[in-house]
Each structure stands twice: as C-alpha cells, then as structure tokens.
Design an enzyme around this catalytic site. Structure first.
Site, PDB file in Angstrom:
ATOM      1  CB  ALA A  61      -0.918  -0.004   1.215  1.00 14.38           C
ATOM      2  N   GLY A 106      -0.107  -5.399   0.309  1.00 12.35           N
ATOM      3  CA  GLY A 106      -1.157  -5.414  -0.690  1.00 12.35           C
ATOM      4  C   GLY A 106      -0.732  -6.086  -1.982  1.00 12.35           C
ATOM      5  CD  GLU A 109      -3.496  -7.944   1.918  1.00 13.44           C
ATOM      6  OE1 GLU A 109      -4.288  -8.174   2.830  1.00 13.44           O
ATOM      7  OE2 GLU A 109      -3.034  -6.806   1.675  1.00 13.44           O
ATOM      8  CD  GLU A 129       0.094  -6.319   5.386  1.00 10.52           C
ATOM      9  OE1 GLU A 129      -0.400  -6.262   4.263  1.00 10.52           O
ATOM     10  OE2 GLU A 129       0.758  -7.313   5.799  1.00 10.52           O
TER      11      GLU A 129
END
Length: 255
Positions: A61, A106, A109, A129
């Site tokens: 992110a 991300g 993911e 994270e």
C-alpha cells in the site's frame, strides 16, 4: 492510468504501472476494481495475467497516503479496499499472477487473488503489516491461510518476514519459479492455453472450487453437481465429446 488492460488473443494483461514500486494507493485500488469488473463482462477476455513489470510486482500500500488516515477515515475506506481485491478474485476466468521482485503487503494480497502464481527467482513475498502495528486488510489473513494453511500463514503474518521465491514455492505461496526475464512469457503462455479452452466449463470449475472452499462439503458438492449437469446444455460439451469419440482425447477446438 496506474493500471491498464491490454487484450490480445483472448488474454487480458492487467498491468500495474505506478513507478517506482507500484504502491497501491486508493486510486490504484479503485482502478483495479473497475478493470476487474470490465474483464468479467468482456467476452473477448478469456484469461488474465496480472503483471507489475520486469522489476517489481507491487511493494504494498501507499504508506504515506495511509499515514494521514485516522480511524474514521479507514472505517469508511476498509470495505472499498477489500472490494477492489475481491473483484479481482471473483473474475470468472483463469487468472495468473506474474510476480517479479517485491510482492509485499497489498502486493502479496493481490497475487493471492489469482488462481495461479508464477514467480521470478528474484521475487520476495510477504505480509509485513505487523511491522506497522497493523494486520493485512485486503484479504491476507483469509486468502493466505486458505492457500498455505493457518500455521504457515500465521508465521508470515505474525513475523512480517519476507520469503524468497524458493521458500514461497515450498510453502505453496507460488506455484512455479522461473528466471526473472521469463516470468511474463510463462504466465502469458499459461493464460493463452486456457483462453483456447471451454469458457463456460472453466468458469464452472473455478466457481465450484472457490465456493467449495468457502462452505461445507455438501453445499460444495451441490454446486459441482448443478454445474456438471448444466454443462450438458452447452455447445462446448457437445464439441468436446464428439471430438473425443472421433479423434481421441485433447483435440477438441472450442469456440
């Protein structure tokens, strides 16, 4: 645009393009959702490659963007974040992630939303994270544990450590490791082969597997049974069986 879609020979390449690290900011997330929904609708796209370029898949992110968001702002944004990735995961066509360099947070993911993952020898994957005082928020706690099992997923998520391509392969986080300059070509070849297959049967197979993983065995068997019987109404089924009887296995040409 930070994400683009190119279509050739039935294969759609969903390309991340936000140098230098393809950080997944809000605009990129929204664009991913928009293009995933377009791919779902388009009949000329029969298989998909997700690709970040030769150097990096996606490093996660946009932390600078997230840093200024408070609890109230993230309460409003968190669902949209997940929805953008879920739109990719629900593309009813074969999807392969072509992973080079970093696929972290991300980025990891997003790779988890694909049906198959081909990684370069230079790839590094992980869910870091926890090092920010957070947990994965775009599906990582759910899709990673379903893919590699809860204990292995907890190790990666609890520690935030990065794994190289060989360990990712051993964990089942990626499915094939190739030279970095061959990642896209191998992923495209995988998608191109399936783009020539029976589109409705491939959709049925994907939905049956994914639904079965999310529910109990009896419900999963019912989904499979209904799709199996329904495929007998398709031209592809007639073509495939006729070809098998007349020419032998594996020679059918699907429309």
């Amino acid at each position: 645009m930070t994400v683009s879609l190119e279509v050739a020979e039935g294969v759609g390449t969903l390309r991340l393009d936000r140098p230098p690290m393809n950080a997944l900011d809000v605009a990129t997330q929204d664009r991913l959702k928009e293009l995933a929904e377009e791919i779902t609708r388009r009949e000329d796209v029969r298989a998909v490659v997700i690709y970040g370029g030769e150097k990096v898949f996606a490093a996660g992110a946009d932390i600078k963007e997230m840093q200024v968001m408070d609890h109230a702002a993230m309460v409003l944004r968190a669902r949209a974040l997940q929805d953008s990735f879920t739109a990719v995961a629900r593309i009813p066509k074969p999807v392969v992630a072509a992973v080079t360099g970093y696929a972290l947070g991300g980025g990891c993911e997003l790779a988890l939303c694909a049906d198959y993952r081909i990684a370069g020898e230079n790839a590094k994957l992980g869910q870091p994270e926890i090092l920010l005082g957070l947990i994965p928020g775009a599906g990582g706690t759910q899709r990673l544990s379903r893919l590699i099992g809860p204990s292995k997923a907890k190790d990666l998520i609890f520690t935030g450590r990065q794994v190289k391509a060989d360990e990712a392969l051993a964990l089942g986080l990626v499915d094939r490791v190739v030279a970095p300059d061959q990642v896209y070509a191998e992923a495209y070849a995988w998608a191109a082969r399936l783009a020539q297959g029976p589109a409705i049967a491939l959709r049925a197979a994907k939905e049956s597997i994914d639904t079965g993983l999310e529910t109990d065995l009896e419900t999963g068997l019912a989904v499979e049974r209904n799709w199996f019987a329904g495929l007998f109404a398709t031209e592809d089924r007639e073509r495939g069986m006729r070809s098998f009887v007349e020419e032998g296995p594996g020679k059918a040409k699907f429309q």
